[in-house]
Write a protein that holds these residues in place. Structure first.
Motif, short mmCIF file in Angstrom:
data_model
loop_
_atom_site.label_atom_id
_atom_site.label_comp_id
_atom_site.label_asym_id
_atom_site.label_seq_id
_atom_site.Cartn_x
_atom_site.Cartn_y
_atom_site.Cartn_z
N LYS A 41 -37.97 32.63 -25.63
CA LYS A 41 -36.74 33.64 -25.23
C LYS A 41 -35.70 32.80 -24.71
CE LYS A 41 -38.15 37.88 -26.77
NZ LYS A 41 -37.17 38.69 -27.59
N LYS A 42 -35.99 32.10 -23.76
CA LYS A 42 -35.20 31.35 -23.05
C LYS A 42 -34.22 30.09 -24.04
CE LYS A 42 -37.06 31.00 -18.60
NZ LYS A 42 -37.74 30.21 -17.42
N SER A 43 -35.08 29.52 -25.14
CA SER A 43 -34.64 28.90 -26.11
C SER A 43 -33.55 29.60 -26.92
CB SER A 43 -35.57 28.09 -27.00
OG SER A 43 -36.47 27.30 -25.99
N GLU A 44 -33.99 30.74 -27.03
CA GLU A 44 -33.28 31.53 -28.32
C GLU A 44 -31.92 31.96 -27.59
OE1 GLU A 44 -35.85 34.72 -29.05
OE2 GLU A 44 -36.94 33.96 -30.68
N GLU A 45 -32.10 32.38 -26.26
CA GLU A 45 -30.80 32.54 -25.49
C GLU A 45 -29.63 31.43 -25.67
OE1 GLU A 45 -28.03 34.90 -23.74
OE2 GLU A 45 -29.75 35.65 -24.59
N ILE A 60 -33.08 21.26 -29.22
CA ILE A 60 -34.43 21.67 -29.62
C ILE A 60 -35.50 20.85 -28.96
CG2 ILE A 60 -35.76 22.00 -31.67
CD1 ILE A 60 -33.27 22.97 -33.23
N GLU A 61 -35.53 19.81 -28.99
CA GLU A 61 -36.43 18.84 -28.58
C GLU A 61 -36.78 18.57 -27.03
OE1 GLU A 61 -36.54 14.98 -31.68
OE2 GLU A 61 -35.25 14.68 -30.12
N LEU A 62 -35.71 19.27 -26.29
CA LEU A 62 -35.96 19.39 -24.86
C LEU A 62 -36.63 20.62 -24.66
CD1 LEU A 62 -32.14 18.83 -23.38
CD2 LEU A 62 -34.46 17.36 -23.28
N HIS A 63 -36.78 21.54 -25.43
CA HIS A 63 -37.82 22.65 -25.31
C HIS A 63 -39.03 22.30 -25.90
CE1 HIS A 63 -33.74 23.99 -23.94
NE2 HIS A 63 -34.41 24.80 -23.05
N GLU A 69 -30.86 22.61 -16.21
CA GLU A 69 -29.93 23.29 -17.13
C GLU A 69 -29.13 24.03 -16.02
OE1 GLU A 69 -31.71 26.08 -19.70
OE2 GLU A 69 -33.33 26.71 -18.27
N VAL A 70 -27.90 24.38 -16.38
CA VAL A 70 -26.92 25.21 -15.62
C VAL A 70 -26.68 26.33 -16.27
CG1 VAL A 70 -24.58 25.34 -14.73
CG2 VAL A 70 -26.04 23.04 -14.83
N LYS A 71 -26.79 27.56 -15.45
CA LYS A 71 -26.32 29.06 -16.10
C LYS A 71 -25.25 29.49 -15.20
CE LYS A 71 -30.86 30.12 -17.90
NZ LYS A 71 -32.19 30.89 -17.70
N ILE A 72 -24.31 30.06 -15.86
CA ILE A 72 -23.06 30.44 -15.03
C ILE A 72 -23.07 32.02 -14.84
CG2 ILE A 72 -20.49 30.57 -15.29
CD1 ILE A 72 -20.51 28.10 -17.15
N GLU A 73 -23.10 32.39 -13.62
CA GLU A 73 -23.22 33.63 -13.32
C GLU A 73 -21.87 34.03 -12.54
OE1 GLU A 73 -26.68 35.01 -11.60
OE2 GLU A 73 -27.94 34.22 -13.18
N GLY A 74 -20.84 34.85 -12.90
CA GLY A 74 -19.56 34.90 -12.27
C GLY A 74 -18.86 33.80 -11.97
N ARG A 75 -18.44 33.07 -11.03
CA ARG A 75 -17.83 31.97 -10.63
C ARG A 75 -18.84 31.01 -10.26
NH1 ARG A 75 -12.55 33.68 -7.03
NH2 ARG A 75 -11.53 35.16 -8.47
N ARG A 76 -20.13 31.19 -10.11
CA ARG A 76 -21.10 30.30 -9.64
C ARG A 76 -21.95 29.63 -10.77
NH1 ARG A 76 -25.04 32.50 -5.11
NH2 ARG A 76 -25.45 34.03 -6.71
N LYS A 77 -22.13 28.30 -10.47
CA LYS A 77 -23.09 27.60 -11.51
C LYS A 77 -24.55 27.50 -10.82
CE LYS A 77 -19.28 24.81 -13.62
NZ LYS A 77 -18.91 23.52 -13.90
N LEU A 105 -28.54 26.51 -10.77
CA LEU A 105 -29.35 25.23 -11.40
C LEU A 105 -31.10 25.89 -11.69
CD1 LEU A 105 -28.04 22.62 -9.02
CD2 LEU A 105 -27.45 23.11 -11.59
N TYR A 106 -31.30 25.16 -12.85
CA TYR A 106 -32.95 25.62 -13.08
C TYR A 106 -33.42 24.51 -13.76
CZ TYR A 106 -31.44 30.58 -12.57
OH TYR A 106 -30.96 31.77 -12.19
N PRO A 107 -34.61 24.19 -13.55
CA PRO A 107 -35.51 22.97 -13.97
C PRO A 107 -36.01 23.40 -15.36
CG PRO A 107 -37.06 24.44 -12.50
CD PRO A 107 -35.77 25.22 -12.59
N THR A 108 -35.90 22.64 -16.26
CA THR A 108 -36.32 22.74 -17.67
C THR A 108 -37.67 22.46 -17.85
OG1 THR A 108 -35.77 20.51 -18.29
CG2 THR A 108 -34.02 21.93 -18.80
N ILE A 109 -38.35 22.69 -18.90
CA ILE A 109 -39.88 22.48 -19.42
C ILE A 109 -40.08 20.90 -19.11
CG2 ILE A 109 -41.60 22.17 -20.81
CD1 ILE A 109 -40.28 24.70 -22.18
N SER A 110 -39.18 19.92 -19.42
CA SER A 110 -39.26 18.55 -19.35
C SER A 110 -39.23 18.21 -17.64
CB SER A 110 -38.20 17.80 -20.25
OG SER A 110 -38.44 18.12 -21.40
N GLY A 111 -38.30 18.89 -17.18
CA GLY A 111 -38.09 18.89 -15.78
C GLY A 111 -39.52 19.19 -14.94
#
Length: 496
Positions: free
Chosen positions: A99-103, A255-258, A470-478, A480-486
């Motif tokens: 689901k995260k990859s699709e998003e 795609i390969e990162l996930h 990976e970075v996700k933007i919520e409002g004015r803030r960036k 941070l989340y670890p990926t599967i590889s992380g």
């Protein structure tokens, strides 16, 4: 197994998924672990299924585990009798990462659409200028040449690949990024028919291309050197029916990162056991609806058990068949069976297991030649080949040779990433905080490690470029989340 709105039987995987103990989860209504927004849908399907009404064979919804984490799952329920009463047996898969990859792909597509809108305005303006300039007969040749140069400059400045094709199927524009992605120079492409470049598995005509989105959004292409790349495509008609503009973004790395396997590639699975490879082929057969083929020296009973549950065929690498399981005793037969299988079915995945046995019976050179013969068909038919071997069962030079010929699995590549102490500590901090559902911003990193905003930005960008964060933007803030590889690189460091 659910009966009378209660869970009456649960397996170990479900306990791991939900975080509850067996006693805790069996004391609950199954609705308690379902996300509030999805309970009505799940319960409606559940009651209708008990009544024998028509309901979907599979669907997805969210659950909330013991620690408050929201996870996406896919369920495939069937009816059965449990202790002489009707009940529902549910097969549940964790699809949170999918689901995260699709998003992510959806966001990439939306960004691409924005780029398309901007570039379309520019191209329309250019086409109007071309029309006006053609009316000036005395300066016709010079003006057309200038316009072509202007168009090429605009295309070359784009961060997506752009290919324009006229009504006769002739390529009229081919930007710098198209050169980098495909390997074909502009002078090799412009003036030729698109079908002669052999980028796509299907030879698209101009009439095909006029039908918007006729190219699948995520479509593999074959580069000049025979490699496969995954491209996010968009097709737009040019003004006054002058042809079409093909716009594409290379998403192979994402795609390969996930952990995704790319159709048309042969992968080397370096593992002491076949368990992970079999789990991989099972999951891909289900999620991508591929037809599977297993060629192995494994336990015949286990192989038969796998093939009876899935859309998977199997052969035993042996001099004789065992328990009615067909066998392969010659490399020539192995090659023919793989090619026939790929030719017969459109979407396939093959697992060639225990190649050390083939090396011992024949020779390493004979095995490599067999892989050479099979490889072109894997590529042209967009199949996936997994070659599994225990590294300790071959000579070092043999393993090195296989690594040269076959692509490593995405999750195995992270072992090549080197992180110094400071970067690794930042990665661990992000992983620990997010595992506690605590959001992490750039400012949190600066405060935690007492470093400047500039240094923080550089270090985070390093982790992002290597697919660890990976970075996700919520409002004015960036955030941070670890990926599967992380997470995988943290796990590997901890094991050491």
């Amino acid at each position: 197994i659910a009966q009378d709105d209660k869970l009456v039987f649960i397996n170990k995987k479900t306990l791991e998924l939900t975080g509850y103990s067996r006693e805790e989860i069996l004391s609950k209504s199954f609705l308690e672990i379902i996300h509030p927004d999805d309970r009505k849908k799940v319960y409606t399907y559940y009651t209708k299924r008990l009544k024998g009404e028509n309901v979907p064979q599979k669907y997805d919804f969210r659950i909330v585990d013991k620690y408050g984490n929201i996870k996406w799952v896919e369920i495939k329920p069937i009816m059965l009798q449990w202790k002489e009463k009707p009940a529902v047996l549910a097969f549940i898969d964790d699809i949170t990462e999918r689901k995260k990859s699709e998003e992510e792909i959806k966001r990439a597509y939306e960004k691409l659409e924005e780029i398309v809108k901007e570039r379309t305005v520019e191209l329309e303006d250019i086409n109007k200028r071309l029309k006006t300039e053609r009316e000036r007969r005395k300066e016709k040749e010079r003006d057309i040449e200038e316009s072509r140069e202007l168009l090429q400059n605009i295309l070359d400045s784009s961060d997506v690949m752009m290919i324009s094709v006229d009504l006769n199927g002739i390529i009229t524009a081919w930007n710098k990024l198209s050169e980098q992605i495909t390997g074909y120079k502009t002078e090799e492409a412009v003036g030729r028919k698109l079908v002669d470049i052999n980028l796509f598995k299907k030879p698209y005509s101009v009439d095909d291309l006029k039908k918007i989105s006729v190219i699948p959004q995520n479509s593999p292409i074959q580069t000049k050197n025979g490699k496969k790349k995954m491209i996010l495509f968009k097709v737009l008609p040019l003004e006054n029916s002058m042809g079409v503009l093909i716009i594409g973004k290379d998403i192979t790395h994402n795609i390969e990162l996930h952990g995704k396997l790319i159709p048309g590639y042969s992968y080397l699975v370096l593992d002491e056991t076949v368990d992970k490879a079999i789990e991989m082929i099972n999951n891909i057969c289900i999620t991508e609806e591929r037809r599977g083929l297993i060629l192995t020296r494994g336990n015949p009973n286990r192989i038969k058990e796998i093939t009876c549950r899935r859309n998977i065929d199997a052969y035993l690498l042996s001099e004789t068949s065992v328990d009615d399981l067909p066998n392969i005793s010659r490399l020539e037969d192995l090659k023919e069976i793989i090619i026939d299988f790929i030719t017969k079915y459109d979407k396939t995945i093959i697992l060639l297991d225990r190649i050390d046995y083939l090396v011992n019976i024949f020779s390493f050179q004979d095995l490599i030649e067999t892989l050479y013969h099979v490889s072109p068909m894997i590529s042209t038919r967009d199949a996936i080949l997994l070659v599994r071997v225990n590294p300790s069962s071959l000579q070092n030079y043999e393993v090195s040779c296989l690594q040269e010929e076959l692509k490593p699995l995405p999750y195995q590549r992270i072992e090549e990433i080197h992180l110094d102490k400071e970067l690794f500590e930042i990665l661990v901090f992000i992983e620990k905080q997010t595992s506690k559902n605590i959001i992490v911003s750039y400012q949190d990193i600066s405060n935690k490690f007492n470093i400047s905003r500039v240094t923080t930005g550089k270090r985070i960008q390093f982790l992002i470029n290597r697919g660890l964060v990976e970075v996700k933007i919520e409002g004015r803030r960036k955030l941070l989340y670890p990926t599967i590889s992380g997470r995988k690189i943290i796990e590997n460091r901890r094991k050491k």
